[in-house]
Design an enzyme around this catalytic site. Sequence first.
Site, mmCIF file in Angstrom:
data_model
loop_
_atom_site.group_PDB
_atom_site.id
_atom_site.type_symbol
_atom_site.label_atom_id
_atom_site.label_comp_id
_atom_site.label_asym_id
_atom_site.label_seq_id
_atom_site.Cartn_x
_atom_site.Cartn_y
_atom_site.Cartn_z
ATOM 1 N N SER B 224 0.871 -1.072 -0.101
ATOM 2 C CA SER B 224 -0.032 0.205 -0.061
ATOM 3 C C SER B 224 0.882 1.085 0.016
ATOM 4 O O SER B 224 0.580 2.323 -0.728
ATOM 5 C CB SER B 224 -1.062 0.079 1.136
ATOM 6 O OG SER B 224 -0.251 0.416 2.329
ATOM 7 N N ARG B 228 0.730 3.118 -3.404
ATOM 8 C CA ARG B 228 0.038 4.338 -3.514
ATOM 9 C C ARG B 228 0.729 5.476 -4.096
ATOM 10 O O ARG B 228 0.086 6.365 -4.885
ATOM 11 C CB ARG B 228 -0.348 4.592 -1.996
ATOM 12 C CG ARG B 228 -1.116 6.089 -2.026
ATOM 13 C CD ARG B 228 -1.322 6.597 -0.202
ATOM 14 N NE ARG B 228 -2.434 5.670 0.175
ATOM 15 C CZ ARG B 228 -2.200 4.542 0.959
ATOM 16 N NH1 ARG B 228 -0.755 4.523 1.580
ATOM 17 N NH2 ARG B 228 -3.000 3.887 1.562
ATOM 18 N N ASN B 232 -0.295 7.300 -7.760
ATOM 19 C CA ASN B 232 -0.804 8.812 -7.730
ATOM 20 C C ASN B 232 0.028 9.349 -8.678
ATOM 21 O O ASN B 232 -0.424 10.133 -9.481
ATOM 22 C CB ASN B 232 -0.801 9.316 -6.429
ATOM 23 C CG ASN B 232 -1.895 9.073 -5.564
ATOM 24 O OD1 ASN B 232 -2.922 9.660 -5.916
ATOM 25 N ND2 ASN B 232 -1.898 7.952 -4.726
#
Lengths: 156, 294
Positions: B224, B228, B232
Amino acid sequence: MNINLTLIGQLIAFVAFVAFCMRFVWPPIMAAMLERQNKIADGLAAADRAGHDLELAQQQVADQLAEAKKEAAVIVEAANKRAQAMVEEAKQAATAEADRVKTAASAEIEQERARAQEQLMSQVSALALAGAEKVLGAEIDADKHADILKTLSADN
Amino acid sequence: MAANGDNQTVSEYIVHHLTNLTYGKLPEGFEREDGTIISAGGQWTLAHGPNEMSVMGFNAIHVDSMLWSVGLGLIFCWLFRRVAVKASSDTPSGWINFVEMVVEFVDGTVKDTFHGRNPLVAPLALTIFVWVFMMNLMDLIPVDLIPHSLMLAGVEYQKIVPSTDPNITMGMAIGVFVLMLFYSIKVKGFGFVKELTLNPFNHPLFIPINLFMEVVGLLAKPFSLGLRLFGNMYAGEMIFILIAALFSVGIFWMLPAALLQVGWAIFHILVITLQAFIFMVLTIVYLSMAHEDH
């Protein structure tokens, strides 16, 4: 999106940079900041203390001022008393002097009067003698009745 | 900033922008685009085209990602080291002020979240925050500027935003993961094993189920964390590229595309800062959990 050796490379670089930061970057900056914090805290404390000192000094000044005022009042009172005493003394001295002058003057007057009386007496005796001479004429010789005349003048 | 020549389609343009400059090992017997055949033992070389890259597999390194990432890391070290040398209790000024502000911010965040005693966490958080921010910041450089300039200089591919490379983000996430495991074992000792096996159902029969759930939960953390940031930044970079591709569509699109580019860049300032911050905070939180003894 292939996973390859870059992963390992980045891992090594990551470890190296974190180690560098932990050893050469973080501690000096934190130390400096902490030191500045303490310095500012000390400064504030000193300012606080100075304010307190100022208050104390003002209090002291006020106390001293009050005391000085009290003392001044005492001194003024003493001076007033002394002045009064001096005036009293001067008054007494003046009275005494006046008395003395008065006594002296009356003594002199008395003397003057005695002398004048004496003179007057002698003149009266002379006058009486002259009157008597005139009345008695030649019957009374001055030289002959000198003694009587003298007792007369002495009587008067 | 139009696409590079008319002979390139939009999809080629986009794919070109998303390809790393890769240096790797081609296997023996592989036939390259120009017809040469790799001799025995394989050969380390720069890859031409996606096919060669996929053939290289794990034995390859993204030269552009590594150079930009390490370069930015060195800039971070240099800038902050300069302040660390100059730092004193006197009145700070200029750059020192800024660095101290950043340091104080990171320190505050660490103190709010991490309650253990560990001299590593705060420098780690600072490095992550600044480094990731700088890597993300490369996204704000016009997408074609550096790749196109380098292409003219003879470099075929160039991806200048390291955080759009999953290797980079996962590399850092794995670093954090190793630290998590290390401190979990160091602080909790055997308690770490208990935590993995006796939670959430405290019964010997449930040990396999617990273990499975806990291990998945544990492994989800680095993924994660790394994915992440990658997701992004990759999405943001993609939008920059798509907008840039609009320039080649026609003269009418010039002004709207320019406005979109500016608008997205302004919005992206928020995104890159936020992503750097999230990476830092999650690192602190995960390490804090590793230190918590139940």
